[in-house]
Scaffold this motif. Structure first.
Motif, mmCIF file in Angstrom:
data_model
loop_
_atom_site.group_PDB
_atom_site.id
_atom_site.type_symbol
_atom_site.label_atom_id
_atom_site.label_comp_id
_atom_site.label_asym_id
_atom_site.label_seq_id
_atom_site.Cartn_x
_atom_site.Cartn_y
_atom_site.Cartn_z
ATOM 1 N N THR A 277 -42.233 122.057 -45.151
ATOM 2 C CA THR A 277 -42.965 121.052 -44.396
ATOM 3 C C THR A 277 -44.464 121.192 -44.591
ATOM 4 O OG1 THR A 277 -41.198 121.063 -42.731
ATOM 5 C CG2 THR A 277 -43.294 120.083 -42.092
ATOM 6 N N ALA A 278 -44.929 122.449 -44.749
ATOM 7 C CA ALA A 278 -46.351 122.703 -44.972
ATOM 8 C C ALA A 278 -46.779 122.421 -46.400
ATOM 9 C CB ALA A 278 -46.682 124.152 -44.620
ATOM 10 N N GLY A 279 -45.832 122.039 -47.280
ATOM 11 C CA GLY A 279 -46.194 121.659 -48.628
ATOM 12 C C GLY A 279 -45.813 122.638 -49.722
ATOM 13 N N LEU A 280 -45.177 123.750 -49.379
ATOM 14 C CA LEU A 280 -44.781 124.714 -50.405
ATOM 15 C C LEU A 280 -43.507 124.263 -51.106
ATOM 16 C CD1 LEU A 280 -45.327 128.213 -48.740
ATOM 17 C CD2 LEU A 280 -46.865 126.965 -50.241
ATOM 18 N N ARG A 281 -43.411 124.630 -52.376
ATOM 19 C CA ARG A 281 -42.178 124.384 -53.145
ATOM 20 C C ARG A 281 -41.365 125.678 -53.118
ATOM 21 N NH1 ARG A 281 -46.078 122.232 -56.664
ATOM 22 N NH2 ARG A 281 -45.725 123.902 -58.199
ATOM 23 N N VAL A 282 -40.440 125.743 -52.187
ATOM 24 C CA VAL A 282 -39.668 126.963 -51.946
ATOM 25 C C VAL A 282 -38.187 126.650 -52.082
ATOM 26 C CG1 VAL A 282 -39.253 128.884 -50.374
ATOM 27 C CG2 VAL A 282 -41.422 127.667 -50.290
ATOM 28 N N ARG A 283 -37.471 127.530 -52.727
ATOM 29 C CA ARG A 283 -36.012 127.428 -52.768
ATOM 30 C C ARG A 283 -35.408 128.805 -52.496
ATOM 31 N NH1 ARG A 283 -33.928 129.062 -57.837
ATOM 32 N NH2 ARG A 283 -35.555 129.444 -59.402
ATOM 33 N N ARG A 284 -34.219 128.772 -51.985
ATOM 34 C CA ARG A 284 -33.521 130.023 -51.633
ATOM 35 C C ARG A 284 -32.293 130.180 -52.497
ATOM 36 N NH1 ARG A 284 -30.947 131.797 -45.714
ATOM 37 N NH2 ARG A 284 -29.601 133.447 -46.538
ATOM 38 N N LYS A 314 -51.394 131.221 -48.351
ATOM 39 C CA LYS A 314 -52.821 131.540 -48.386
ATOM 40 C C LYS A 314 -53.391 131.499 -49.793
ATOM 41 C CE LYS A 314 -52.984 134.581 -44.315
ATOM 42 N NZ LYS A 314 -53.228 135.977 -43.848
ATOM 43 N N HIS A 315 -52.633 132.021 -50.757
ATOM 44 C CA HIS A 315 -53.223 132.287 -52.068
ATOM 45 C C HIS A 315 -52.614 131.465 -53.221
ATOM 46 C CE1 HIS A 315 -55.136 135.622 -50.036
ATOM 47 N NE2 HIS A 315 -53.952 136.106 -49.688
ATOM 48 N N ALA A 316 -51.445 130.892 -53.027
ATOM 49 C CA ALA A 316 -50.804 130.152 -54.132
ATOM 50 C C ALA A 316 -49.961 129.028 -53.578
ATOM 51 C CB ALA A 316 -49.965 131.089 -54.987
ATOM 52 N N ALA A 317 -50.607 128.134 -52.833
ATOM 53 C CA ALA A 317 -49.860 127.086 -52.135
ATOM 54 C C ALA A 317 -49.208 126.104 -53.090
ATOM 55 C CB ALA A 317 -50.798 126.347 -51.171
ATOM 56 N N ASP A 318 -49.703 126.015 -54.335
ATOM 57 C CA ASP A 318 -49.134 125.063 -55.285
ATOM 58 C C ASP A 318 -48.116 125.685 -56.230
ATOM 59 O OD1 ASP A 318 -51.027 126.671 -56.459
ATOM 60 O OD2 ASP A 318 -51.728 125.124 -57.859
ATOM 61 N N ALA A 319 -47.738 126.963 -56.000
ATOM 62 C CA ALA A 319 -46.837 127.669 -56.908
ATOM 63 C C ALA A 319 -45.384 127.486 -56.486
ATOM 64 C CB ALA A 319 -47.181 129.161 -56.934
ATOM 65 N N ASP A 320 -44.494 127.521 -57.455
ATOM 66 C CA ASP A 320 -43.066 127.537 -57.174
ATOM 67 C C ASP A 320 -42.664 128.914 -56.637
ATOM 68 O OD1 ASP A 320 -42.644 124.911 -58.022
ATOM 69 O OD2 ASP A 320 -42.501 125.552 -60.120
ATOM 70 N N THR A 321 -41.873 128.912 -55.593
ATOM 71 C CA THR A 321 -41.519 130.167 -54.918
ATOM 72 C C THR A 321 -40.014 130.250 -54.747
ATOM 73 O OG1 THR A 321 -43.610 130.070 -53.691
ATOM 74 C CG2 THR A 321 -41.939 131.601 -52.888
ATOM 75 N N VAL A 336 -39.113 137.950 -52.761
ATOM 76 C CA VAL A 336 -39.871 136.704 -52.677
ATOM 77 C C VAL A 336 -40.842 136.704 -53.856
ATOM 78 C CG1 VAL A 336 -41.406 135.262 -51.314
ATOM 79 C CG2 VAL A 336 -39.670 136.670 -50.174
ATOM 80 N N ARG A 337 -40.673 135.703 -54.732
ATOM 81 C CA ARG A 337 -41.495 135.654 -55.942
ATOM 82 C C ARG A 337 -42.072 134.264 -56.118
ATOM 83 N NH1 ARG A 337 -39.633 137.618 -62.006
ATOM 84 N NH2 ARG A 337 -41.525 136.950 -63.127
ATOM 85 N N ASN A 338 -43.363 134.203 -56.350
ATOM 86 C CA ASN A 338 -43.998 132.919 -56.632
ATOM 87 C C ASN A 338 -44.556 132.923 -58.046
ATOM 88 O OD1 ASN A 338 -46.213 134.636 -55.043
ATOM 89 N ND2 ASN A 338 -47.294 133.300 -56.481
ATOM 90 N N GLY A 339 -44.583 131.748 -58.646
ATOM 91 C CA GLY A 339 -45.102 131.608 -59.994
ATOM 92 C C GLY A 339 -46.618 131.535 -60.009
ATOM 93 N N PRO A 340 -47.172 131.268 -61.167
ATOM 94 C CA PRO A 340 -48.626 131.185 -61.276
ATOM 95 C C PRO A 340 -49.171 129.989 -60.511
ATOM 96 C CG PRO A 340 -47.590 130.536 -63.334
ATOM 97 C CD PRO A 340 -46.503 131.077 -62.469
ATOM 98 N N ASP A 374 -46.321 138.126 -64.191
ATOM 99 C CA ASP A 374 -46.378 136.897 -64.990
ATOM 100 C C ASP A 374 -47.282 135.839 -64.360
ATOM 101 O OD1 ASP A 374 -44.605 138.060 -66.761
ATOM 102 O OD2 ASP A 374 -42.833 137.218 -65.763
ATOM 103 N N GLY A 375 -48.441 136.247 -63.922
ATOM 104 C CA GLY A 375 -49.378 135.305 -63.326
ATOM 105 C C GLY A 375 -49.090 134.973 -61.887
ATOM 106 N N GLY A 376 -47.964 135.399 -61.368
ATOM 107 C CA GLY A 376 -47.618 135.162 -59.969
ATOM 108 C C GLY A 376 -47.615 136.476 -59.186
ATOM 109 N N PHE A 377 -46.778 136.489 -58.155
ATOM 110 C CA PHE A 377 -46.736 137.680 -57.300
ATOM 111 C C PHE A 377 -45.308 137.898 -56.828
ATOM 112 C CE2 PHE A 377 -47.841 140.513 -53.784
ATOM 113 C CZ PHE A 377 -48.877 141.249 -54.359
ATOM 114 N N LEU A 378 -44.956 139.187 -56.728
ATOM 115 C CA LEU A 378 -43.594 139.570 -56.351
ATOM 116 C C LEU A 378 -43.640 140.520 -55.159
ATOM 117 C CD1 LEU A 378 -40.476 139.869 -56.987
ATOM 118 C CD2 LEU A 378 -41.135 141.857 -58.358
#
Length: 389
Positions: A277-284, A314-321, A336-340, A374-378
């Motif tokens: 809802t806050a705009g993140l692209r998150v899948r489980r 906070k830091h990667a709101a436009d990343a796939d997570t 929990v892993r987000n892309g670049p 890989d440019g993201g965070f784990l």
């Protein structure tokens, strides 16, 4: 400091040696003194057969050696040794032990027994004649013997006992003061926790309440549907923040059980929905056969996902997570892993969230890994079942 430690170690070793060899050494000295008194080396020579002084010497040494556990043998051989041989060694040790260990009526009874033995020694001296009469039957010698062989050891024993009692009282007082200091420190910590809670309420709750009010006003007055939806989200998030803040304040104030129970692993989908809802692209995605997990482990898993998604916002709101719950035979792995990210504005952070989360995970015997990949965070947490049992 080193010299003090060496001195303390030497003192402890000497004291241990004294405690180990004191009894046999005392037994040897007393037996030798009784034998020397019977042979006339340090007393009146006994006319009795040599076997009698030998038996009394051995018995006196044995009684002195076991005086720590049994006192009556020493008192008995001291009385017999004085009446038969005029030997005072066992009597000196007996008087010291009486002053050291006896109190009240027992000490008075011991002094009465000493008076009877000394009176018996006078009668034996008068019956035996010189030189025994001069040594144990003349008034001046009797008083001198009573003072030197009974009074001085008795006073020494009383002094040692008083010193031990004083040291024990001082140690007890020190322990009591230490407990009082700890209690005072606990009170100070509780007062500080209350002060922090009040400050959090005065500052944070006030600001969040204003945010909720303004968001509500914007939701009512805005004409753009997207603005209305964003205002509603801000208002709902602010209300949830106030609820969470009240729970934290309840813990800080230590007001018994803190509010409603903290959510567990069943609320992970709710977290993901809020993030979407806050705009993140998150899948489980889940791996393994889902099984019931202990409440403590579930709450920790929820905190891991919440903190990781907060950092993504906070830091990667436009990343796939991706939020992955991997069910293992002996535990649960939360990833929990987000892309670049393409960059852009980021929100400020204290940097303490992951540190606190690591402590919580390690309390369960688990491991927490947080690293750039890989440019993201784990963020990966391994939570063992045995740690949450």
């Amino acid at each position: 400091m080193a010299s003090t430690a060496v001195a303390v170690q030497r003192y402890a070793s000497v004291r241990l040696a004294v405690q180990r060899y004191a009894s046999p050494l005392l037994a040897t000295v007393v037996a030798a003194a009784v034998w020397a008194s019977a042979t006339g080396d340090i007393g009146v020579r006994s006319p009795l057969p040599g076997v009698v002084p030998l038996v009394l010497a051995v018995a006196s040494g044995w009684a002195a050696g076991v005086v720590r556990t049994r006192r009556w043998p020493l008192f008995l051989v001291a009385a017999v040794g004085w009446l038969v041989l005029a030997a005072a060694a066992a009597g000196v040790v007996a008087s010291y032990q009486a002053g050291l260990r006896m109190r009240g009526r027992r000490l008075a009874g011991y002094l009465a027994g000493v008076a009877v033995v000394l009176a018996g020694g006078v009668l034996v001296g008068l019956a035996v004649g010189d030189p025994r009469r001069i040594t144990t039957a003349t008034p001046a010698n009797v008083l001198l013997l009573a003072a030197c062989l009974v009074g001085l050891p008795l006073v020494l024993g009383l002094w040692v006992r008083a010193r031990r009692d004083t040291l024990a009282a001082l140690r007890d007082r020190a322990r009591r003061l230490e407990r009082e200091r700890e209690a005072h420190a606990d009170r100070v910590r509780a007062e500080e926790r209350t002060r922090i809670a009040r400050e959090m309420h005065d500052v944070v709750a006030h600001r969040v309440s204003l945010m909720v009010v303004h968001a509500g006003a914007l939701e009512v007055t805005a004409a753009d549907p997207a603005t209305v939806e964003a205002a509603a989200l801000i208002r709902a998030t602010g209300r949830q923040a106030l609820t969470d803040l009240r729970e934290v304040l309840g813990v800080l104030r230590q007001e018994g059980p803190a509010g409603s129970p903290e959510r567990g692993i069943e609320a992970v989908d709710e977290l993901i929905a809020e993030s979407r809802t806050a705009g993140l692209r998150v899948r489980r995605q889940d791996e393994g056969a889902p099984t019931a997990v202990p409440e403590t482990l579930g709450r920790t898993a929820y905190r891991v996902v919440r903190e990781a998604l907060t950092n993504v916002r906070k830091h990667a709101a436009d990343a796939d997570t991706v939020v992955c719950l991997r069910y293992l035979p002996d535990g649960l792995e939360v990833v929990v892993r987000n892309g670049p990210s393409d960059g852009g504005s980021t929100l400020p952070g204290s940097g303490q969230g992951l540190l606190g989360l690591r402590e919580r995970v390690e309390l369960l015997g688990g491991r927490l890994e947080s690293t750039a990949v890989d440019g993201g965070f784990l963020v990966r947490a391994l939570l063992p079942l045995k740690g949450a049992a």
